[in-house]
Design a protein around this motif. Structure first.
Motif, PDB file in Angstrom:
ATOM      1  N   ARG A 151       0.832  -1.209   0.000  1.00 50.00           N
ATOM      2  CA  ARG A 151       0.000   0.000   0.000  1.00 50.00           C
ATOM      3  C   ARG A 151       0.867   1.260   0.000  1.00 50.00           C
ATOM      4  NH1 ARG A 151      -5.228   1.823   1.433  1.00 50.00           N
ATOM      5  NH2 ARG A 151      -5.153   4.056   0.972  1.00 50.00           N
ATOM      6  N   ALA A 152       2.010   1.221   0.686  1.00 49.42           N
ATOM      7  CA  ALA A 152       2.888   2.390   0.706  1.00 49.42           C
ATOM      8  C   ALA A 152       3.405   2.712  -0.691  1.00 49.42           C
ATOM      9  CB  ALA A 152       4.059   2.151   1.665  1.00 49.42           C
ATOM     10  N   ASP A 153       3.702   1.690  -1.493  1.00 48.78           N
ATOM     11  CA  ASP A 153       4.137   1.910  -2.876  1.00 48.78           C
ATOM     12  C   ASP A 153       3.022   2.576  -3.680  1.00 48.78           C
ATOM     13  OD1 ASP A 153       6.660   0.512  -2.524  1.00 48.78           O
ATOM     14  OD2 ASP A 153       5.486  -1.343  -2.551  1.00 48.78           O
ATOM     15  N   PHE A 154       1.821   2.096  -3.476  1.00 49.15           N
ATOM     16  CA  PHE A 154       0.657   2.626  -4.181  1.00 49.15           C
ATOM     17  C   PHE A 154       0.399   4.080  -3.807  1.00 49.15           C
ATOM     18  CE2 PHE A 154      -3.957   3.354  -4.308  1.00 49.15           C
ATOM     19  CZ  PHE A 154      -4.252   2.999  -5.620  1.00 49.15           C
ATOM     20  N   ASP A 155       0.381   4.371  -2.508  1.00 49.00           N
ATOM     21  CA  ASP A 155       0.102   5.731  -2.062  1.00 49.00           C
ATOM     22  C   ASP A 155       1.154   6.708  -2.561  1.00 49.00           C
ATOM     23  OD1 ASP A 155      -2.190   4.970  -0.773  1.00 49.00           O
ATOM     24  OD2 ASP A 155      -1.316   4.958   1.236  1.00 49.00           O
ATOM     25  N   ARG A 156       2.393   6.262  -2.632  1.00 45.09           N
ATOM     26  CA  ARG A 156       3.481   7.151  -3.042  1.00 45.09           C
ATOM     27  C   ARG A 156       3.293   7.653  -4.474  1.00 45.09           C
ATOM     28  NH1 ARG A 156       7.072   4.060  -1.593  1.00 45.09           N
ATOM     29  NH2 ARG A 156       7.657   3.070  -3.557  1.00 45.09           N
ATOM     30  N   VAL A 157       2.702   6.840  -5.345  1.00 41.92           N
ATOM     31  CA  VAL A 157       2.574   7.227  -6.759  1.00 41.92           C
ATOM     32  C   VAL A 157       1.167   7.645  -7.156  1.00 41.92           C
ATOM     33  CG1 VAL A 157       4.531   5.811  -7.466  1.00 41.92           C
ATOM     34  CG2 VAL A 157       2.238   4.808  -7.478  1.00 41.92           C
ATOM     35  N   VAL A 165      -7.464   9.840 -12.479  1.00 43.98           N
ATOM     36  CA  VAL A 165      -6.983   8.590 -11.898  1.00 43.98           C
ATOM     37  C   VAL A 165      -6.718   7.531 -12.962  1.00 43.98           C
ATOM     38  CG1 VAL A 165      -9.306   7.692 -11.404  1.00 43.98           C
ATOM     39  CG2 VAL A 165      -7.355   6.930 -10.035  1.00 43.98           C
ATOM     40  N   LYS A 166      -7.493   7.501 -14.041  1.00 43.59           N
ATOM     41  CA  LYS A 166      -7.230   6.539 -15.105  1.00 43.59           C
ATOM     42  C   LYS A 166      -5.853   6.790 -15.741  1.00 43.59           C
ATOM     43  CE  LYS A 166      -8.979   4.823 -19.556  1.00 43.59           C
ATOM     44  NZ  LYS A 166      -8.716   3.375 -19.337  1.00 43.59           N
ATOM     45  N   ALA A 167      -5.515   8.066 -15.921  1.00 46.47           N
ATOM     46  CA  ALA A 167      -4.210   8.407 -16.485  1.00 46.47           C
ATOM     47  C   ALA A 167      -3.082   7.973 -15.557  1.00 46.47           C
ATOM     48  CB  ALA A 167      -4.125   9.907 -16.757  1.00 46.47           C
ATOM     49  N   VAL A 168      -3.290   8.128 -14.245  1.00 44.64           N
ATOM     50  CA  VAL A 168      -2.267   7.705 -13.285  1.00 44.64           C
ATOM     51  C   VAL A 168      -2.062   6.195 -13.364  1.00 44.64           C
ATOM     52  CG1 VAL A 168      -1.645   7.570 -10.846  1.00 44.64           C
ATOM     53  CG2 VAL A 168      -2.708   9.651 -11.747  1.00 44.64           C
ATOM     54  N   LEU A 169      -3.159   5.439 -13.432  1.00 44.29           N
ATOM     55  CA  LEU A 169      -3.046   3.982 -13.499  1.00 44.29           C
ATOM     56  C   LEU A 169      -2.265   3.535 -14.740  1.00 44.29           C
ATOM     57  CD1 LEU A 169      -6.640   2.822 -12.478  1.00 44.29           C
ATOM     58  CD2 LEU A 169      -4.561   2.688 -11.094  1.00 44.29           C
ATOM     59  N   GLN A 170      -2.409   4.264 -15.845  1.00 44.50           N
ATOM     60  CA  GLN A 170      -1.758   3.873 -17.095  1.00 44.50           C
ATOM     61  C   GLN A 170      -0.353   4.449 -17.249  1.00 44.50           C
ATOM     62  OE1 GLN A 170      -5.868   4.211 -19.652  1.00 44.50           O
ATOM     63  NE2 GLN A 170      -3.976   4.061 -20.786  1.00 44.50           N
ATOM     64  N   GLU A 171       0.034   5.325 -16.378  1.00 44.74           N
ATOM     65  CA  GLU A 171       1.344   5.972 -16.455  1.00 44.74           C
ATOM     66  C   GLU A 171       2.418   4.991 -15.993  1.00 44.74           C
ATOM     67  OE1 GLU A 171       2.136  10.456 -15.357  1.00 44.74           O
ATOM     68  OE2 GLU A 171       2.241   9.216 -13.560  1.00 44.74           O
ATOM     69  N   LYS A 191     -15.392   0.992  -8.300  1.00 42.36           N
ATOM     70  CA  LYS A 191     -16.527   1.910  -8.340  1.00 42.36           C
ATOM     71  C   LYS A 191     -16.063   3.378  -8.268  1.00 42.36           C
ATOM     72  CE  LYS A 191     -19.861  -1.375  -6.372  1.00 42.36           C
ATOM     73  NZ  LYS A 191     -20.551  -1.625  -7.645  1.00 42.36           N
ATOM     74  N   ILE A 192     -15.085   3.699  -9.114  1.00 40.83           N
ATOM     75  CA  ILE A 192     -14.510   5.049  -9.142  1.00 40.83           C
ATOM     76  C   ILE A 192     -14.572   5.598 -10.562  1.00 40.83           C
ATOM     77  CG2 ILE A 192     -12.325   6.326  -8.935  1.00 40.83           C
ATOM     78  CD1 ILE A 192     -11.653   4.504  -6.570  1.00 40.83           C
ATOM     79  N   SER A 193     -14.918   6.869 -10.678  1.00 44.48           N
ATOM     80  CA  SER A 193     -14.946   7.525 -11.983  1.00 44.48           C
ATOM     81  C   SER A 193     -13.543   7.583 -12.571  1.00 44.48           C
ATOM     82  CB  SER A 193     -15.493   8.945 -11.853  1.00 44.48           C
ATOM     83  OG  SER A 193     -15.271   9.674 -13.050  1.00 44.48           O
ATOM     84  N   PRO A 194     -13.396   7.295 -13.862  1.00 45.98           N
ATOM     85  CA  PRO A 194     -12.076   7.351 -14.467  1.00 45.98           C
ATOM     86  C   PRO A 194     -11.518   8.759 -14.598  1.00 45.98           C
ATOM     87  CG  PRO A 194     -13.753   6.876 -16.121  1.00 45.98           C
ATOM     88  CD  PRO A 194     -14.430   6.806 -14.804  1.00 45.98           C
ATOM     89  N   VAL A 195     -12.373   9.778 -14.538  1.00 39.36           N
ATOM     90  CA  VAL A 195     -11.895  11.140 -14.777  1.00 39.36           C
ATOM     91  C   VAL A 195     -11.691  11.954 -13.502  1.00 39.36           C
ATOM     92  CG1 VAL A 195     -12.916  11.196 -17.078  1.00 39.36           C
ATOM     93  CG2 VAL A 195     -14.231  12.064 -15.123  1.00 39.36           C
ATOM     94  N   VAL A 196     -12.017  11.399 -12.342  1.00 38.94           N
ATOM     95  CA  VAL A 196     -11.778  12.123 -11.099  1.00 38.94           C
ATOM     96  C   VAL A 196     -10.273  12.211 -10.869  1.00 38.94           C
ATOM     97  CG1 VAL A 196     -11.824  10.066  -9.612  1.00 38.94           C
ATOM     98  CG2 VAL A 196     -12.439  12.286  -8.673  1.00 38.94           C
ATOM     99  N   HIS A 197      -9.808  13.318 -10.294  1.00 42.37           N
ATOM    100  CA  HIS A 197      -8.396  13.443  -9.972  1.00 42.37           C
ATOM    101  C   HIS A 197      -8.059  12.560  -8.770  1.00 42.37           C
ATOM    102  CE1 HIS A 197      -7.049  17.347 -12.156  1.00 42.37           C
ATOM    103  NE2 HIS A 197      -7.799  16.573 -12.925  1.00 42.37           N
ATOM    104  N   ALA A 198      -6.894  11.961  -8.811  1.00 39.21           N
ATOM    105  CA  ALA A 198      -6.476  11.092  -7.709  1.00 39.21           C
ATOM    106  C   ALA A 198      -6.455  11.858  -6.390  1.00 39.21           C
ATOM    107  CB  ALA A 198      -5.101  10.496  -8.000  1.00 39.21           C
ATOM    108  N   ALA A 199      -6.133  13.152  -6.453  1.00 42.79           N
ATOM    109  CA  ALA A 199      -6.071  13.958  -5.238  1.00 42.79           C
ATOM    110  C   ALA A 199      -7.434  14.107  -4.568  1.00 42.79           C
ATOM    111  CB  ALA A 199      -5.505  15.337  -5.557  1.00 42.79           C
ATOM    112  N   ALA A 200      -8.509  13.896  -5.322  1.00 47.38           N
ATOM    113  CA  ALA A 200      -9.858  14.056  -4.774  1.00 47.38           C
ATOM    114  C   ALA A 200     -10.394  12.780  -4.131  1.00 47.38           C
ATOM    115  CB  ALA A 200     -10.812  14.516  -5.875  1.00 47.38           C
TER     116      ALA A 200
END
Length: 286
Positions: A151-157, A165-171, A191-200
């Motif tokens: 989880r720490a690896d995931f949170d860091r990126v 968030v979809k763009a982050v997953l594909q980066e 159950k997450i919108s692909p266009v919401v910002h990860a920061a939100a």
């Protein structure tokens, strides 16, 4: 586009078939596929394969004492087997089969053909001493398929990123191995919108996204393991719940799966499960 579960199945199959085998022939049909001009794939003739590994979406064949043939499959690349250097492979007899760009022949008669079905050459091959000499490999982020991915690896990126968030997953510099298809599947599962910002994303949403990312990628890898490489694409397509399913019923809620525009491609989502009923922008009409 090949993604980590299918590439993992491919490299495991290549490793089983090719370990210990000598490369007796190399044919670079498309010169643009060879990225290290001073060390072309033909320089590996006479060397033996030590094994195969996956680097994100890349194939890494360890050859000789300390060399690597790294193959980027790009958007439309893949591999297939032929029976011998002298015989045309069965795939070549099939109409519309993707062309072979690089062909390797081994001392037992096995032929491995790296193909590319795109309109432009996306397949690339590097001969290097260390896979990290390939720029795209050197920049790879942590891999959700790895047992040590935490989880720490995931949170860091992911956490706090002001990016969809979809763009982050594909980066690939953030998370290695995920593309358009599995990012759609992960976001639907979470159950997450692909266009919401990860920061939100809330902490609960980040929990769901982490669990979905790890579960989807590792589950798909387990399912694809052992599937013949010429059937992996079909197996991937058959396993999709929303990706490529526009117009079909969502298997969770029954709403209609829709298309939306993402970067230069099209992706899919369920409005009820992921966007509170909101319809995202459609691809522009051609």
């Amino acid at each position: 586009m090949p993604e980590s579960p299918e590439v993992e199945a491919l490299v495991e199959d290549l490793g089983t078939r090719l370990a210990g085998r000598e490369i007796t022939g190399v044919d670079v049909v498309e010169f643009r596929a060879a990225k290290t001009r001073s060390r072309p794939p033909s320089s590996l003739r006479g060397e033996r394969v030590r094994g195969a590994a996956r680097r994100g979406k890349h194939v890494d064949l360890a050859v000789g004492d300390a060399q690597h043939l790294v193959v980027s499959l790009g958007r439309h690349g893949w591999a297939r087997y032929g029976s011998s250097a002298a015989d045309a492979s069965a795939a070549d007899a099939v109409a519309d089969a993707p062309p072979t760009l690089v062909e390797l022949t081994f001392d037992d008669g096995t032929v491995v053909e790296f193909t590319d079905a795109g309109d432009w050459v996306s397949l690339g091959c590097w001969v290097v001493d260390d896979p990290s000499e390939v720029p795209a490999v050197a920049k790879l982020g942590p891999d959700p398929a790895d047992a040590g991915f935490a989880r720490a690896d995931f949170d860091r990126v992911v956490a706090g990123r002001r990016k969809q968030v979809k763009a982050v997953l594909q980066e690939q510099e953030s998370l290695a191995g995920i593309g358009n298809a599995y990012s759609d599947e992960i976001l639907h599962l979470a159950k997450i919108s692909p266009v919401v910002h990860a920061a939100a994303l809330t902490e609960a949403e980040l929990d769901r996204l982490f669990d979905a990312t790890v579960g989807m990628i590792r589950g798909a890898t387990d399912r694809q393991r052992g599937v013949p490489i010429d059937q992996l694409k079909a197996a991937k397509v058959a396993s999709m719940r929303v990706h490529g399913r526009a117009g079909e019923a969502c298997p969770v809620c029954g709403d209609t799966v829709l298309d939306f525009s993402f970067a230069s491609t099209t992706a899919q989502y369920c409005p009820t499960c992921q966007t509170g009923g909101e319809q995202l922008p459609l691809p522009a009409a051609e």
